[in-house]
Design a protein around this motif. Structure first.
Motif, PDB file in Angstrom:
ATOM      1  N   PRO A 232     -10.554  -1.564  27.304  1.00 54.65           N
ATOM      2  CA  PRO A 232     -11.137  -2.835  27.712  1.00 54.65           C
ATOM      3  C   PRO A 232     -11.767  -3.644  26.579  1.00 54.65           C
ATOM      4  O   PRO A 232     -12.073  -4.818  26.767  1.00 54.65           O
ATOM      5  CB  PRO A 232     -12.195  -2.424  28.737  1.00 54.65           C
ATOM      6  N   ALA A 233     -11.973  -3.048  25.414  1.00 51.48           N
ATOM      7  CA  ALA A 233     -12.494  -3.778  24.251  1.00 51.48           C
ATOM      8  C   ALA A 233     -12.121  -2.994  23.005  1.00 51.48           C
ATOM      9  O   ALA A 233     -12.392  -1.799  22.923  1.00 51.48           O
ATOM     10  CB  ALA A 233     -14.005  -3.954  24.337  1.00 51.48           C
ATOM     11  N   THR A 234     -11.510  -3.651  22.036  1.00 51.75           N
ATOM     12  CA  THR A 234     -10.950  -2.950  20.878  1.00 51.75           C
ATOM     13  C   THR A 234     -11.336  -3.671  19.596  1.00 51.75           C
ATOM     14  O   THR A 234     -10.709  -4.662  19.206  1.00 51.75           O
ATOM     15  CB  THR A 234      -9.415  -2.854  20.994  1.00 51.75           C
ATOM     16  N   GLY A 235     -12.362  -3.163  18.917  1.00 52.33           N
ATOM     17  CA  GLY A 235     -12.816  -3.800  17.693  1.00 52.33           C
ATOM     18  C   GLY A 235     -11.814  -3.725  16.561  1.00 52.33           C
ATOM     19  O   GLY A 235     -11.635  -4.690  15.808  1.00 52.33           O
ATOM     20  N   ALA A 236     -11.141  -2.580  16.418  1.00 52.82           N
ATOM     21  CA  ALA A 236     -10.144  -2.444  15.348  1.00 52.82           C
ATOM     22  C   ALA A 236      -8.976  -3.389  15.584  1.00 52.82           C
ATOM     23  O   ALA A 236      -8.461  -4.012  14.648  1.00 52.82           O
ATOM     24  CB  ALA A 236      -9.666  -0.996  15.274  1.00 52.82           C
ATOM     25  N   GLY A 237      -8.534  -3.493  16.838  1.00 49.25           N
ATOM     26  CA  GLY A 237      -7.445  -4.403  17.159  1.00 49.25           C
ATOM     27  C   GLY A 237      -7.848  -5.853  16.950  1.00 49.25           C
ATOM     28  O   GLY A 237      -7.047  -6.670  16.472  1.00 49.25           O
ATOM     29  N   THR A 238      -9.086  -6.194  17.300  1.00 52.61           N
ATOM     30  CA  THR A 238      -9.573  -7.557  17.081  1.00 52.61           C
ATOM     31  C   THR A 238      -9.650  -7.873  15.596  1.00 52.61           C
ATOM     32  O   THR A 238      -9.287  -8.973  15.167  1.00 52.61           O
ATOM     33  CB  THR A 238     -10.944  -7.735  17.743  1.00 52.61           C
ATOM     34  N   ALA A 239     -10.109  -6.928  14.785  1.00 50.83           N
ATOM     35  CA  ALA A 239     -10.150  -7.142  13.331  1.00 50.83           C
ATOM     36  C   ALA A 239      -8.747  -7.335  12.779  1.00 50.83           C
ATOM     37  O   ALA A 239      -8.520  -8.198  11.921  1.00 50.83           O
ATOM     38  CB  ALA A 239     -10.839  -5.961  12.654  1.00 50.83           C
ATOM     39  N   ALA A 240      -7.799  -6.534  13.258  1.00 53.94           N
ATOM     40  CA  ALA A 240      -6.420  -6.670  12.799  1.00 53.94           C
ATOM     41  C   ALA A 240      -5.847  -8.022  13.203  1.00 53.94           C
ATOM     42  O   ALA A 240      -5.159  -8.689  12.413  1.00 53.94           O
ATOM     43  CB  ALA A 240      -5.575  -5.534  13.361  1.00 53.94           C
ATOM     44  N   LEU A 241      -6.099  -8.445  14.435  1.00 54.98           N
ATOM     45  CA  LEU A 241      -5.640  -9.753  14.892  1.00 54.98           C
ATOM     46  C   LEU A 241      -6.242 -10.867  14.041  1.00 54.98           C
ATOM     47  O   LEU A 241      -5.532 -11.793  13.609  1.00 54.98           O
ATOM     48  CB  LEU A 241      -6.022  -9.948  16.359  1.00 54.98           C
ATOM     49  N   ALA A 242      -7.536 -10.791  13.783  1.00 56.98           N
ATOM     50  CA  ALA A 242      -8.200 -11.823  12.985  1.00 56.98           C
ATOM     51  C   ALA A 242      -7.635 -11.877  11.571  1.00 56.98           C
ATOM     52  O   ALA A 242      -7.394 -12.968  11.025  1.00 56.98           O
ATOM     53  CB  ALA A 242      -9.702 -11.563  12.945  1.00 56.98           C
ATOM     54  N   GLY A 243      -7.418 -10.700  10.963  1.00 58.03           N
ATOM     55  CA  GLY A 243      -6.826 -10.678   9.631  1.00 58.03           C
ATOM     56  C   GLY A 243      -5.427 -11.264   9.619  1.00 58.03           C
ATOM     57  O   GLY A 243      -5.029 -11.969   8.680  1.00 58.03           O
ATOM     58  N   TYR A 244      -4.673 -10.980  10.669  1.00 57.56           N
ATOM     59  CA  TYR A 244      -3.302 -11.513  10.762  1.00 57.56           C
ATOM     60  C   TYR A 244      -3.328 -13.035  10.904  1.00 57.56           C
ATOM     61  O   TYR A 244      -2.539 -13.739  10.261  1.00 57.56           O
ATOM     62  CB  TYR A 244      -2.583 -10.864  11.936  1.00 57.56           C
ATOM     63  N   LEU A 245      -4.227 -13.551  11.738  1.00 58.91           N
ATOM     64  CA  LEU A 245      -4.334 -15.000  11.892  1.00 58.91           C
ATOM     65  C   LEU A 245      -4.692 -15.664  10.567  1.00 58.91           C
ATOM     66  O   LEU A 245      -4.181 -16.743  10.244  1.00 58.91           O
ATOM     67  CB  LEU A 245      -5.382 -15.332  12.951  1.00 58.91           C
ATOM     68  N   ARG A 246      -5.578 -15.042   9.800  1.00 59.95           N
ATOM     69  CA  ARG A 246      -5.910 -15.576   8.473  1.00 59.95           C
ATOM     70  C   ARG A 246      -4.668 -15.621   7.585  1.00 59.95           C
ATOM     71  O   ARG A 246      -4.402 -16.627   6.914  1.00 59.95           O
ATOM     72  CB  ARG A 246      -6.989 -14.724   7.822  1.00 59.95           C
ATOM     73  N   ASP A 247      -3.888 -14.537   7.596  1.00 56.83           N
ATOM     74  CA  ASP A 247      -2.695 -14.483   6.761  1.00 56.83           C
ATOM     75  C   ASP A 247      -1.662 -15.532   7.177  1.00 56.83           C
ATOM     76  O   ASP A 247      -0.905 -16.048   6.338  1.00 56.83           O
ATOM     77  CB  ASP A 247      -2.063 -13.087   6.816  1.00 56.83           C
ATOM     78  N   LEU A 248      -1.636 -15.851   8.468  1.00 56.16           N
ATOM     79  CA  LEU A 248      -0.688 -16.855   8.971  1.00 56.16           C
ATOM     80  C   LEU A 248      -1.125 -18.287   8.667  1.00 56.16           C
ATOM     81  O   LEU A 248      -0.333 -19.223   8.801  1.00 56.16           O
ATOM     82  CB  LEU A 248      -0.524 -16.718  10.488  1.00 56.16           C
ATOM     83  N   GLY A 249      -2.392 -18.466   8.311  1.00 55.13           N
ATOM     84  CA  GLY A 249      -2.922 -19.809   8.147  1.00 55.13           C
ATOM     85  C   GLY A 249      -3.278 -20.464   9.466  1.00 55.13           C
ATOM     86  O   GLY A 249      -3.308 -21.693   9.583  1.00 55.13           O
ATOM     87  N   TRP A 250      -3.575 -19.641  10.478  1.00 55.90           N
ATOM     88  CA  TRP A 250      -3.954 -20.151  11.791  1.00 55.90           C
ATOM     89  C   TRP A 250      -5.275 -20.927  11.689  1.00 55.90           C
ATOM     90  O   TRP A 250      -6.176 -20.522  10.948  1.00 55.90           O
ATOM     91  CB  TRP A 250      -4.113 -18.966  12.756  1.00 55.90           C
ATOM     92  N   PRO A 251      -5.432 -22.033  12.424  1.00 57.57           N
ATOM     93  CA  PRO A 251      -6.660 -22.847  12.320  1.00 57.57           C
ATOM     94  C   PRO A 251      -7.845 -22.227  13.068  1.00 57.57           C
ATOM     95  O   PRO A 251      -8.343 -22.749  14.059  1.00 57.57           O
ATOM     96  CB  PRO A 251      -6.240 -24.175  12.952  1.00 57.57           C
ATOM     97  N   HIS A 252      -8.331 -21.099  12.574  1.00 51.80           N
ATOM     98  CA  HIS A 252      -9.388 -20.346  13.249  1.00 51.80           C
ATOM     99  C   HIS A 252     -10.779 -20.898  12.984  1.00 51.80           C
ATOM    100  O   HIS A 252     -11.733 -20.542  13.682  1.00 51.80           O
ATOM    101  CB  HIS A 252      -9.339 -18.878  12.840  1.00 51.80           C
ATOM    102  N   GLY A 253     -10.923 -21.718  11.944  1.00 51.67           N
ATOM    103  CA  GLY A 253     -12.223 -22.316  11.658  1.00 51.67           C
ATOM    104  C   GLY A 253     -13.278 -21.337  11.211  1.00 51.67           C
ATOM    105  O   GLY A 253     -14.476 -21.614  11.278  1.00 51.67           O
ATOM    106  N   GLY A 254     -12.868 -20.145  10.792  1.00 51.90           N
ATOM    107  CA  GLY A 254     -13.815 -19.162  10.285  1.00 51.90           C
ATOM    108  C   GLY A 254     -14.216 -18.090  11.270  1.00 51.90           C
ATOM    109  O   GLY A 254     -14.922 -17.143  10.900  1.00 51.90           O
ATOM    110  N   ALA A 255     -13.779 -18.200  12.522  1.00 53.04           N
ATOM    111  CA  ALA A 255     -14.151 -17.183  13.510  1.00 53.04           C
ATOM    112  C   ALA A 255     -13.299 -17.342  14.762  1.00 53.04           C
ATOM    113  O   ALA A 255     -12.792 -18.431  15.051  1.00 53.04           O
ATOM    114  CB  ALA A 255     -15.625 -17.285  13.877  1.00 53.04           C
ATOM    115  N   ILE A 256     -13.138 -16.245  15.490  1.00 52.03           N
ATOM    116  CA  ILE A 256     -12.521 -16.302  16.809  1.00 52.03           C
ATOM    117  C   ILE A 256     -13.392 -15.511  17.785  1.00 52.03           C
ATOM    118  O   ILE A 256     -14.104 -14.588  17.397  1.00 52.03           O
ATOM    119  CB  ILE A 256     -11.080 -15.743  16.832  1.00 52.03           C
TER     120      ILE A 256
END
Length: 292
Positions: A232-256
């Protein structure tokens, strides 16, 4: 009592990334003078029955005093677990006071911060971890095909803005971004088939995500390799997703912000701060609540 004679009753039950006083992902936390043998930790994690149990003991590293930490699911040891780290941060803050704690894992060194709530709700603690370094790459076509078949999805069910990716933030994850919330809610798979796929491709979890907006995601996280249908909540998966979005150049604005666990009736909230440095760690924060 020796490390071989660990009392299961000494394991704390803490729900990490709770939605205030409800929801979150339960983790076991054991803190002692020395880590028990690996087979005993595995037995205890299986007895606790949560997706992860963290074991911690005092440890002096080259960076200074801290804690040696290992994580066990009911079926296997994993190199890093985000929600169990948040739970550990809450337990350390309650036992030793608010602060930042150094953690030495099997393959990385990280920190976790724990801050007790000032609202009088003694069961709530705010915690934040710094993930191990991140990296990502495009997912292999064969892996994507196998994963789509596992869940019964088609290629047209994917969000073309976020192509399938292999993402790492202390553990390996496959990221599949879906085109609608309805598709995310419909997630189904066979546990044994999921276990075989994850073992074959060296995955710890699969992150299924839907982008409600550039900075708000809804996710689900199958963890078949650990014998758990879904977290129901996955910190490692969220960190991996956030890192991937950064690598893609997704417009995350510094946080999700991530909402997870809704389809399980265990709504959880995670916040990931994304620095500009490629490959840098991700700060994943949330609330932890102590369970009876």
């Amino acid at each position: 009592m020796t490390p071989h004679q660990v009392d299961p009753a000494a394991i704390l039950r803490i729900a990490a990334f709770s939605d205030g006083p409800v929801g979150g992902n339960p983790a076991g936390v054991w803190i002692g003078a020395a880590l028990p043998p690996a087979d005993r930790m595995q037995q205890l994690a299986r007895a606790v029955g949560f997706s992860e149990t963290a074991f911690a003991a005092p440890f002096d590293s080259s960076e200074g005093a801290g804690w040696r930490v290992r994580y066990f699911s009911p079926d296997a040891e994993v190199p890093f677990c985000g929600h169990a780290t948040i739970a550990l941060g809450a337990a350390l803050a309650r036992a030793h006071g608010d602060g930042v704690f150094r953690l030495t894992l099997n393959q990385a060194a990280i920190t976790v911060e724990g801050r007790r709530a000032e609202t009088g709700e003694g069961a709530l603690v705010s915690a934040a971890l710094q993930s191990p370094p991140t990296f990502s790459r495009a997912a292999a076509p064969a892996l994507v095909a196998d994963a789509l078949a596992l869940f019964g999805y088609a290629g047209t069910d994917l969000d073309p803005r976020i192509p399938p990716g292999f993402a790492h933030a202390g553990a390996n994850h496959l990221v599949l971004a879906l085109a609608s919330r309805k598709l995310l809610a419909a997630m189904r798979y066979d546990l044994e088939a999921g276990r075989a796929l994850m073992a074959a491709h060296g995955l710890t979890t699969i992150v299924l995500a839907w982008a409600e907006g550039p900075r708000l995601f809804h996710t689900r996280n199958p963890f078949a390799i650990g014998g758990v249908y879904e977290d129901p909540a996955t910190g490692a998966g969220t960190a991996a997703l956030a890192g991937y979005l950064r690598d893609l150049g997704w417009p995350h604005g510094g946080a999700i912000d991530v909402v997870q666990g809704e389809d399980m009736g265990m709504r959880s909230r995670l916040h990931a701060a994304i620095g500009a440095e490629a490959g840098g760690s991700i700060r994943v924060a949330g609330t932890a609540r102590f369970m009876p």
